[in-house]
Scaffold this motif. Structure first.
Motif, PDB file in Angstrom:
ATOM      1  N   MET A  64      37.465  36.575  32.013  1.00  0.00           N
ATOM      2  CA  MET A  64      38.171  35.418  32.564  1.00  0.00           C
ATOM      3  C   MET A  64      38.572  34.474  31.445  1.00  0.00           C
ATOM      4  N   ALA A  65      39.855  34.050  31.450  1.00  0.00           N
ATOM      5  CA  ALA A  65      40.393  33.259  30.340  1.00  0.00           C
ATOM      6  C   ALA A  65      39.861  31.832  30.317  1.00  0.00           C
ATOM      7  N   GLY A  66      39.583  31.260  31.470  1.00  0.00           N
ATOM      8  CA  GLY A  66      39.126  29.871  31.527  1.00  0.00           C
ATOM      9  C   GLY A  66      39.029  29.401  32.961  1.00  0.00           C
ATOM     10  N   PHE A  67      38.600  28.150  33.132  1.00  0.00           N
ATOM     11  CA  PHE A  67      38.458  27.590  34.467  1.00  0.00           C
ATOM     12  C   PHE A  67      39.829  27.403  35.107  1.00  0.00           C
ATOM     13  N   SER A  68      40.030  27.987  36.273  1.00  0.00           N
ATOM     14  CA  SER A  68      41.297  27.895  37.017  1.00  0.00           C
ATOM     15  C   SER A  68      42.485  28.307  36.163  1.00  0.00           C
ATOM     16  N   ALA A  69      42.276  29.222  35.253  1.00  0.00           N
ATOM     17  CA  ALA A  69      43.354  29.734  34.397  1.00  0.00           C
ATOM     18  C   ALA A  69      43.678  31.149  34.826  1.00  0.00           C
ATOM     19  N   TYR A  70      44.820  31.305  35.501  1.00  0.00           N
ATOM     20  CA  TYR A  70      45.257  32.617  35.954  1.00  0.00           C
ATOM     21  C   TYR A  70      46.761  32.541  36.186  1.00  0.00           C
ATOM     22  N   PRO A  71      47.507  33.579  35.850  1.00  0.00           N
ATOM     23  CA  PRO A  71      48.967  33.518  35.962  1.00  0.00           C
ATOM     24  C   PRO A  71      49.436  33.284  37.391  1.00  0.00           C
ATOM     25  N   ASP A  72      50.467  32.478  37.548  1.00  0.00           N
ATOM     26  CA  ASP A  72      51.028  32.219  38.872  1.00  0.00           C
ATOM     27  C   ASP A  72      51.576  33.486  39.516  1.00  0.00           C
ATOM     28  N   ASP A  73      52.108  34.387  38.702  1.00  0.00           N
ATOM     29  CA  ASP A  73      52.723  35.590  39.249  1.00  0.00           C
ATOM     30  C   ASP A  73      51.749  36.768  39.363  1.00  0.00           C
ATOM     31  N   ALA A  74      50.441  36.502  39.191  1.00  0.00           N
ATOM     32  CA  ALA A  74      49.452  37.582  39.279  1.00  0.00           C
ATOM     33  C   ALA A  74      49.277  38.073  40.707  1.00  0.00           C
ATOM     34  N   TYR A  75      49.641  37.250  41.674  1.00  0.00           N
ATOM     35  CA  TYR A  75      49.597  37.630  43.080  1.00  0.00           C
ATOM     36  C   TYR A  75      50.991  37.500  43.677  1.00  0.00           C
ATOM     37  N   GLY A  76      51.371  38.476  44.492  1.00  0.00           N
ATOM     38  CA  GLY A  76      52.618  38.321  45.234  1.00  0.00           C
ATOM     39  C   GLY A  76      52.426  37.305  46.341  1.00  0.00           C
ATOM     40  N   ASP A  77      51.421  37.546  47.161  1.00  0.00           N
ATOM     41  CA  ASP A  77      50.956  36.624  48.201  1.00  0.00           C
ATOM     42  C   ASP A  77      49.445  36.607  48.070  1.00  0.00           C
ATOM     43  N   VAL A  78      48.885  35.495  47.607  1.00  0.00           N
ATOM     44  CA  VAL A  78      47.474  35.485  47.240  1.00  0.00           C
ATOM     45  C   VAL A  78      46.564  35.832  48.409  1.00  0.00           C
ATOM     46  N   VAL A  79      46.905  35.374  49.614  1.00  0.00           N
ATOM     47  CA  VAL A  79      46.051  35.661  50.764  1.00  0.00           C
ATOM     48  C   VAL A  79      46.134  37.139  51.143  1.00  0.00           C
ATOM     49  N   ALA A  80      47.342  37.666  51.194  1.00  0.00           N
ATOM     50  CA  ALA A  80      47.511  39.082  51.542  1.00  0.00           C
ATOM     51  C   ALA A  80      46.895  39.994  50.489  1.00  0.00           C
ATOM     52  N   ASP A  81      47.063  39.628  49.218  1.00  0.00           N
ATOM     53  CA  ASP A  81      46.515  40.463  48.144  1.00  0.00           C
ATOM     54  C   ASP A  81      44.982  40.432  48.139  1.00  0.00           C
ATOM     55  N   VAL A  82      44.415  39.245  48.326  1.00  0.00           N
ATOM     56  CA  VAL A  82      42.950  39.142  48.394  1.00  0.00           C
ATOM     57  C   VAL A  82      42.424  39.936  49.585  1.00  0.00           C
ATOM     58  N   ALA A  83      43.078  39.823  50.722  1.00  0.00           N
ATOM     59  CA  ALA A  83      42.643  40.557  51.911  1.00  0.00           C
ATOM     60  C   ALA A  83      42.695  42.059  51.679  1.00  0.00           C
TER      61      ALA A  83
END
Length: 395
Positions: free
Chosen positions: A229-248
């Protein structure tokens, strides 16, 4: 879950019930050779345990229990095809959101690393959280901050020490926070009833372990190890298409592996992993759309406590309003307001449990939220517990 239905053919007639009520009850553990009271069936000896009529023949009654306890145990066995775990029972009978209190036996956790490293302070914290309203205690010995390196199993076990046993002796429902099957097994030996893992990769192995031991599994969504993990709350905006659908989708794939390993579906809990491989916007969106994850059909546990996305969200809002003082990022101990706000928001969207460091204020906030909901027009006037009288000087 359906309830057991009575079989009218096996119900005692009113005259028989009246006769049994008039007869004095036999004391527990009466031997088979002792004289029984008229009208009442004597309790059997431990060698031939008695059974209630109408209950399955393969459900034994433990010797040495009172008749009422025996009857309840048998009826519960006949109602449910398998014994429910303590966490499942807690979730099914809950009237409010379940609170999981955090105990970090680590020297380097992001929020309170080192504070509870010795046995005495750890025990004091267990007592404090239970007295403040924690429903369960989550004990961990491996930091999950960004960049944290894995901790060997024997070191985790040494750090935990007697904390699991101490909490269990105090009547607590205990969860072990680890990705290691060996550490989880040791904690289950000490009386823990829940395994809480931050790794989807260990779903199958921990699912099999929990299935063998009759424990529950909290499975949290994340991507990769903490060391990456790169850092606290550090993650690319485009890493998820739809964060809820992808997490599910990613969580469901891991959940399937746990279920295929033998874990009963009712013993699996979903944690969306706020702050883990997610930036602040993504974590906030998961909170805002938590009801969509709840629709998957599993109890949902959230862990917003003191996390950096809360500070970033508050700072962004303050900056938009021209509040320079509020635009500074609050350190972890000063994020209680954000923790409470996130807990309430998630509870309103269907969260079954919240994992927090500050038990008392979160418990109070959830209780007040529930009281407000019950005071609304959808509830019968006067229903519920009476309000306590205020102290002198209360407004």
């Amino acid at each position: 879950m359906s309830r057991c239905r009575r079989d009218p053919s096996k119900e005692a007639r009113p005259s028989q019930r009246r006769a049994e009520r008039r007869a004095p009850a036999s004391p527990p553990n009466v031997g088979a050779g002792a004289p029984s009271n008229a009208g009442a069936r004597p309790l059997a000896t431990p060698a031939t345990p008695a059974r209630d009529a109408g209950t399955p023949r393969d459900v034994p009654i433990a010797p040495g229990k009172h008749r009422f306890e025996q009857t309840i145990a048998v009826r519960r066995k006949s109602c449910y095809p398998q014994e429910m775990s303590p966490l499942r029972m807690l979730l099914e009978r809950r009237r409010s959101v379940v609170i999981m209190g955090v105990l970090n036996r680590t020297p380097d956790s992001f929020s309170d690393g080192g504070r509870f490293a010795d046995e005495e302070t750890a025990l004091a914290q267990i007592d404090a959280m239970l007295s403040e309203g924690a429903d369960m205690i989550d004990i961990g010995a491996e930091s999950t901050r960004p960049g944290a390196q894995p901790v060997p199993d024997d070191e985790q076990i040494a750090r935990i020490g007697g904390s699991v046993r101490d909490a269990v002796r105090r009547g607590a429902l205990v969860s072990i926070d680890t990705t290691s099957p060996a550490v989880a097994a040791r904690a289950l030996d000490d009386g823990a009833a829940v395994v809480n893992t931050i790794s989807l990769d260990s779903a199958a192995e921990l699912g099999a372990l929990c299935a063998r031991r009759g424990a529950s599994l909290v499975l949290m969504h994340s991507r990769g190890p903490m060391s990456a993990m790169a850092g606290f709350s550090a993650y690319p905006d485009d890493a998820y298409g739809d964060v809820v659908a992808d997490v599910a989708r990613e969580w469901s794939s891991a959940a399937e592996r746990a279920l295929e390993a033998g874990l009963p579906r009712g013993e699996l809990v979903l944690d969306p992993g706020l702050g883990f491989a997610k930036n602040a916007r993504q974590s906030l969106e998961l909170c805002a759309r938590l009801d969509e994850l709840c629709a998957l059909g599993f109890p949902v546990l959230v862990g917003p406590s003191r996390k950096s996305f809360l500070a970033r969200a508050a700072a962004a809002e303050a900056s938009e309003q021209g509040d320079r003082a509020g635009a500074a990022l609050a350190p972890p101990p000063e994020r209680l307001g954000g923790t409470v706000a996130a807990a309430l928001a998630c509870a309103a969207r269907g969260a079954a449990a919240v994992r927090v460091h500050d038990v008392r204020p979160v418990r109070q906030a959830l209780d007040v939220m529930r009281a407000i909901e019950r005071a609304g027009p959808g509830h019968r006037r006067g229903a519920g517990a009476p309000l306590a009288q205020g102290a002198r000087g209360d407004g």
